[in-house]
Design a protein around this motif. Sequence first.
Motif, PDB file in Angstrom:
ATOM      1  N   ASP A 123      10.012  66.615 -40.051  1.00 13.74           N
ATOM      2  CA  ASP A 123      10.237  65.134 -40.551  1.00 13.74           C
ATOM      3  C   ASP A 123      10.385  65.321 -42.214  1.00 13.74           C
ATOM      4  O   ASP A 123       8.951  65.490 -42.755  1.00 13.74           O
ATOM      5  N   THR A 142       3.985  62.994 -45.548  1.00 10.41           N
ATOM      6  CA  THR A 142       3.644  61.767 -44.569  1.00 10.41           C
ATOM      7  C   THR A 142       2.702  62.253 -43.337  1.00 10.41           C
ATOM      8  O   THR A 142       2.256  61.298 -42.873  1.00 10.41           O
ATOM      9  N   THR A 169       8.041  58.545 -38.156  1.00 12.02           N
ATOM     10  CA  THR A 169       6.948  59.517 -38.357  1.00 12.02           C
ATOM     11  C   THR A 169       5.903  59.346 -37.323  1.00 12.02           C
ATOM     12  O   THR A 169       4.765  60.030 -37.029  1.00 12.02           O
ATOM     13  N   GLU A 216       8.061  65.036 -46.709  1.00 13.03           N
ATOM     14  CA  GLU A 216       7.988  63.794 -47.553  1.00 13.03           C
ATOM     15  C   GLU A 216       6.200  63.464 -47.836  1.00 13.03           C
ATOM     16  O   GLU A 216       5.941  62.606 -48.279  1.00 13.03           O
TER      17      GLU A 216
HETATM   18 MG    MG Z   1       8.615  58.653 -42.289  1.00 13.55          MG
END
Ligand code: MG
Length: 320
Positions: free
Chosen positions: A209, A152, A121, A150
């Motif tokens: 991602d 993030t 990430t 996710e």
């Molecule tokens: Mg990640």
Amino acid sequence: MSASKAIQKEKRLEDIPGIGPATAEKLREAGYDDLMSIAVESPKALAEICEIGESTAAKIINAAKELIDIGGFESGEAILERRRNIARLTTGSKALDELIGGGLETQAITEFYGEFGSGKTQIAHQAAVNATLPEERGGLNGEVLMIDTENTFRPERIVQMATALDLNPQETLKKIHVARAFNSAHQMLLVEKANELAREKPIRLLIVDSLTAHFRAEYVGRGTLAERQQALNKHMHELLRFGDVHNAVILCTNQVAAKPDAFFGDPTRPIGGHIVGHTATYRIYLRKSKAGKRIARLVDSPSLPEAECVISVTEEGIRD
Ligand code: MG
Ligand code: GTP
């Protein structure tokens, strides 16, 4: 319902010029419930089954072909011209850029995989900031789309990284467009949305991602493996097409199975196995090392040697 079916259902038989409700009903009864099944049929067969004239059937087939995107052939010259435009985006680390042949390549998919905290990430955030840089600084002078599965994405981290590069953080944030994907079907639909947005803005980087987290969570058990791989395959080809059409970098992240996976016994294997592997042009395996260092290994690339380098995750971002 899978995303591909959802997309196909958007255009209905009644959207074909010359098909009214009665004919549509006849077609459905005969098993033609989407445009693709009609587009690939022969006029003779369609005429017989639906009890219509052959010339009418031919007209319906042609109209169906126009409504769906079959894709097509491109001349070698056009492909060469497109490949001349391939550009490279810096990762922030010279060593990592060199490992992958000069930076992240446009018109290709680069996959970073590794366990939690391995820096996937962070690399995605850094690439997003770098894509806004002018070409002479290793950027693509463009804007960025990020599909975040996710939750993030951290704008504060973008501000840190942009400031470290003497960029205006506010301007940088304006060029990074983020969408949360709530499930795998939504994730796939967002690529269509991305194509729409790319018509208005110079999108040169598309990040997913994580590529596989939703797929992994939703398709559980051995019986669902084929379906999962099919959906993932379709998704990856749509991403690749986005990269081709917009001369953009496609950056995906992927976890490794932390504990022996139902599908892949080996805990260092990336999720999605060979489907992801064959479609991604560059695969980089990340693992943790001492004090903010990470080891990046280029894995089975067609044209570059398998090799490793060390990168650092620092306050400023990804560096050598
Ligand atoms: Mg990640
Ligand atoms: P998963 O998504 O959980 O699979 O992990 P990931 O591979 O995406 O890991 P991520 O990129 O989120 O890496 C997290 C690590 O990056 C942290 O453990 C830190 O070591 C490092 N990191 C994150 N933010 C900072 C920061 O602001 N400064 C520094 N120095 N390191 C950071």
